[in-house]
Scaffold this active site. Structure first.
Site, PDB file in Angstrom:
ATOM      1  N   ASN A  62      54.805 -66.841 -43.620  1.00 40.47           N
ATOM      2  CA  ASN A  62      54.100 -66.634 -42.352  1.00 40.47           C
ATOM      3  C   ASN A  62      54.245 -67.871 -41.466  1.00 40.47           C
ATOM      4  O   ASN A  62      54.267 -69.006 -41.937  1.00 40.47           O
ATOM      5  CB  ASN A  62      52.632 -66.249 -42.561  1.00 40.47           C
ATOM      6  N   GLU A  64      52.618 -69.407 -38.053  1.00 42.54           N
ATOM      7  CA  GLU A  64      51.503 -69.273 -37.106  1.00 42.54           C
ATOM      8  C   GLU A  64      51.779 -70.041 -35.814  1.00 42.54           C
ATOM      9  O   GLU A  64      52.781 -70.749 -35.693  1.00 42.54           O
ATOM     10  CB  GLU A  64      50.211 -69.756 -37.789  1.00 42.54           C
ATOM     11  N   CYS A  73      53.600 -62.547 -39.720  1.00 41.58           N
ATOM     12  CA  CYS A  73      53.393 -62.472 -41.173  1.00 41.58           C
ATOM     13  C   CYS A  73      54.704 -62.747 -41.916  1.00 41.58           C
ATOM     14  O   CYS A  73      55.801 -62.538 -41.375  1.00 41.58           O
ATOM     15  CB  CYS A  73      52.931 -61.076 -41.564  1.00 41.58           C
ATOM     16  N   GLU A  75      56.003 -60.991 -44.335  1.00 42.59           N
ATOM     17  CA  GLU A  75      56.780 -59.779 -44.602  1.00 42.59           C
ATOM     18  C   GLU A  75      57.674 -59.428 -43.423  1.00 42.59           C
ATOM     19  O   GLU A  75      58.820 -59.029 -43.598  1.00 42.59           O
ATOM     20  CB  GLU A  75      55.838 -58.603 -44.891  1.00 42.59           C
ATOM     21  N   CYS A 112      49.780 -56.335 -44.658  1.00 40.43           N
ATOM     22  CA  CYS A 112      48.881 -55.786 -43.628  1.00 40.43           C
ATOM     23  C   CYS A 112      49.481 -54.508 -43.043  1.00 40.43           C
ATOM     24  O   CYS A 112      50.660 -54.186 -43.262  1.00 40.43           O
ATOM     25  CB  CYS A 112      48.630 -56.825 -42.533  1.00 40.43           C
ATOM     26  N   CYS A 115      52.696 -54.835 -40.976  1.00 42.22           N
ATOM     27  CA  CYS A 115      53.885 -55.075 -41.811  1.00 42.22           C
ATOM     28  C   CYS A 115      54.307 -53.790 -42.523  1.00 42.22           C
ATOM     29  O   CYS A 115      55.509 -53.509 -42.644  1.00 42.22           O
ATOM     30  CB  CYS A 115      53.614 -56.191 -42.826  1.00 42.22           C
TER      31      CYS A 115
END
Ligand code: THU
Length: 160
Positions: A62, A64, A73, A75, A112, A115
């Site tokens: 990930n 940010e 993310c 993924e 999530c 994703c």
């Protein structure tokens, strides 16, 4: 009115050691990626690794941003990287591991919703299922034989 029940099958392993060595190796690559995550805001590191049918492994974590929604993310980072670098390769396995910088993450951390939506499109396009494995830093590992188990009532391009 008709009641519709949706069932999914997942497999829960008590530890990574119960899985084949090939999955353990892939998970250790995801853990390396996880340790390189850029997560100064959430302090929640996620790493993901894909095994492709051309034998390549691609990893992601990930990333940010101070403008929070601009981050991505692990993924989606890894799957977009795969799409950019090996567009024709099929994804055989995806493994995910997450760890908090604050406390120990011992429960499996599923991808999530956003994703899942992205992963399923790759699964549909490649016409073969992607095995998904996810875990925390330690502890149980959950396996799904296809992303579709994690995303019932999928929205895909066939409805457009
Ligand atoms: N995160 C992932 O990398 N994958 C998920 O499926 C859930 C959340 C990241 C995004 C953000 O950097 C941090 O975890 C906390 O939400």
């Amino acid at each position: 009115m008709k009641e519709v029940k949706i069932e999914s099958t997942l497999y829960v392993y008590n530890s990574l050691k119960e899985l084949p060595e090939s999955v353990q190796d892939l998970m250790s690559k995801a853990a390396e990626a996880r340790n390189k995550a850029y997560a100064p805001y959430s302090k929640f590191n996620v790493g993901a690794a894909l095994l492709l049918d051309n034998g390549e492994v691609v990893i992601g974590s990930n990333q940010e941003n101070a403008s929070y929604p601009s981050g991505l993310c692990a993924e989606r980072t890894v799957i977009f990287y795969k799409g950019a670098k090996y567009p024709d390769a099929k994804i055989l396995k995806m493994v995910i591991t997450a760890s908090s910088q604050i406390n120990k993450t011992t429960s499996p951390i599923p991808p999530c919703g956003a994703c899942r939506q992205v992963i399923v499109e790759y699964e549909i396009n490649q016409k073969s299922p992607i095995e998904i494995y996810f875990m925390g830093e330690t502890g149980k590992v959950v396996k799904s034989n296809s992303l579709k188990n994690l995303l019932p009532l999928v929205f895909d391009k066939s409805v457009l």
